[in-house]
Design a protein around this motif. Structure first.
Motif, PDB file in Angstrom:
ATOM      1  N   UNK A   1       0.825  -1.205   0.000  1.00  0.00           N
ATOM      2  CA  UNK A   1       0.000   0.000   0.000  1.00  0.00           C
ATOM      3  C   UNK A   1       0.864   1.261   0.000  1.00  0.00           C
ATOM      4  N   UNK A   2       1.870   1.292   0.837  1.00  0.00           N
ATOM      5  CA  UNK A   2       2.768   2.450   0.894  1.00  0.00           C
ATOM      6  C   UNK A   2       3.547   2.577  -0.400  1.00  0.00           C
ATOM      7  N   UNK A   3       3.988   1.472  -0.951  1.00  0.00           N
ATOM      8  CA  UNK A   3       4.770   1.483  -2.188  1.00  0.00           C
ATOM      9  C   UNK A   3       3.955   2.034  -3.359  1.00  0.00           C
ATOM     10  N   UNK A   4       2.656   1.773  -3.377  1.00  0.00           N
ATOM     11  CA  UNK A   4       1.840   2.261  -4.488  1.00  0.00           C
ATOM     12  C   UNK A   4       1.416   3.716  -4.303  1.00  0.00           C
ATOM     13  N   UNK A   5       1.438   4.232  -3.089  1.00  0.00           N
ATOM     14  CA  UNK A   5       0.990   5.601  -2.831  1.00  0.00           C
ATOM     15  C   UNK A   5       2.129   6.621  -2.885  1.00  0.00           C
ATOM     16  N   UNK A   6       3.355   6.181  -2.693  1.00  0.00           N
ATOM     17  CA  UNK A   6       4.490   7.096  -2.637  1.00  0.00           C
ATOM     18  C   UNK A   6       5.540   6.693  -3.661  1.00  0.00           C
ATOM     19  N   UNK A   7       6.251   7.695  -4.199  1.00  0.00           N
ATOM     20  CA  UNK A   7       7.287   7.457  -5.190  1.00  0.00           C
ATOM     21  C   UNK A   7       8.520   8.266  -4.827  1.00  0.00           C
ATOM     22  N   UNK A   8       9.690   7.672  -5.015  1.00  0.00           N
ATOM     23  CA  UNK A   8      10.942   8.384  -4.790  1.00  0.00           C
ATOM     24  C   UNK A   8      11.385   9.027  -6.098  1.00  0.00           C
TER      25      UNK A   8
ATOM     26  N   UNK B   1       7.494  11.591  -2.793  1.00  0.00           N
ATOM     27  CA  UNK B   1       6.271  12.334  -3.087  1.00  0.00           C
ATOM     28  C   UNK B   1       5.076  11.390  -3.046  1.00  0.00           C
ATOM     29  N   UNK B   2       3.932  11.950  -2.686  1.00  0.00           N
ATOM     30  CA  UNK B   2       2.685  11.190  -2.647  1.00  0.00           C
ATOM     31  C   UNK B   2       1.928  11.415  -3.936  1.00  0.00           C
TER      32      UNK B   2
ATOM     33  N   UNK C   1      -9.244  14.178  -7.660  1.00  0.00           N
ATOM     34  CA  UNK C   1     -10.277  14.334  -6.640  1.00  0.00           C
ATOM     35  C   UNK C   1      -9.711  14.642  -5.262  1.00  0.00           C
ATOM     36  N   UNK C   2      -8.442  14.331  -5.048  1.00  0.00           N
ATOM     37  CA  UNK C   2      -7.816  14.564  -3.742  1.00  0.00           C
ATOM     38  C   UNK C   2      -7.331  15.960  -3.712  1.00  0.00           C
TER      39      UNK C   2
END
Length: 62
Positions: free
Chosen positions: A28-35, A55-56, A61-62
């Motif tokens: 879940x964290x890996x798919x929401x955040x990118x280095x 970065x997130x 929509x967010x």
């Protein structure tokens, strides 16, 4: 059930559940955040060229 088997059984049931939760949270964290790495000087002086950032990812929509 023999004496002492209850805690051992609970441990055998808790271990796979804990591993499943750990892997799920990491995915879940890996798919929401990118280095990313800053490649230009447009963000200076806050972020220098070559500085790594996390970065997130958001959709519109967010």
């Amino acid at each position: 059930m023999g004496k002492g088997r209850g805690p051992a059984l609970a441990a055998w049931l808790t271990l796979p559940l804990g591993l499943i939760l750990l892997v799920g949270s990491l995915l879940s964290v890996r798919s929401a955040y990118t280095a990313v790495t800053v490649s230009g000087g447009s963000m200076e002086p806050t972020y220098g060229v070559g500085r790594p950032l996390v970065v997130q990812q958001l959709d519109g929509d967010d």
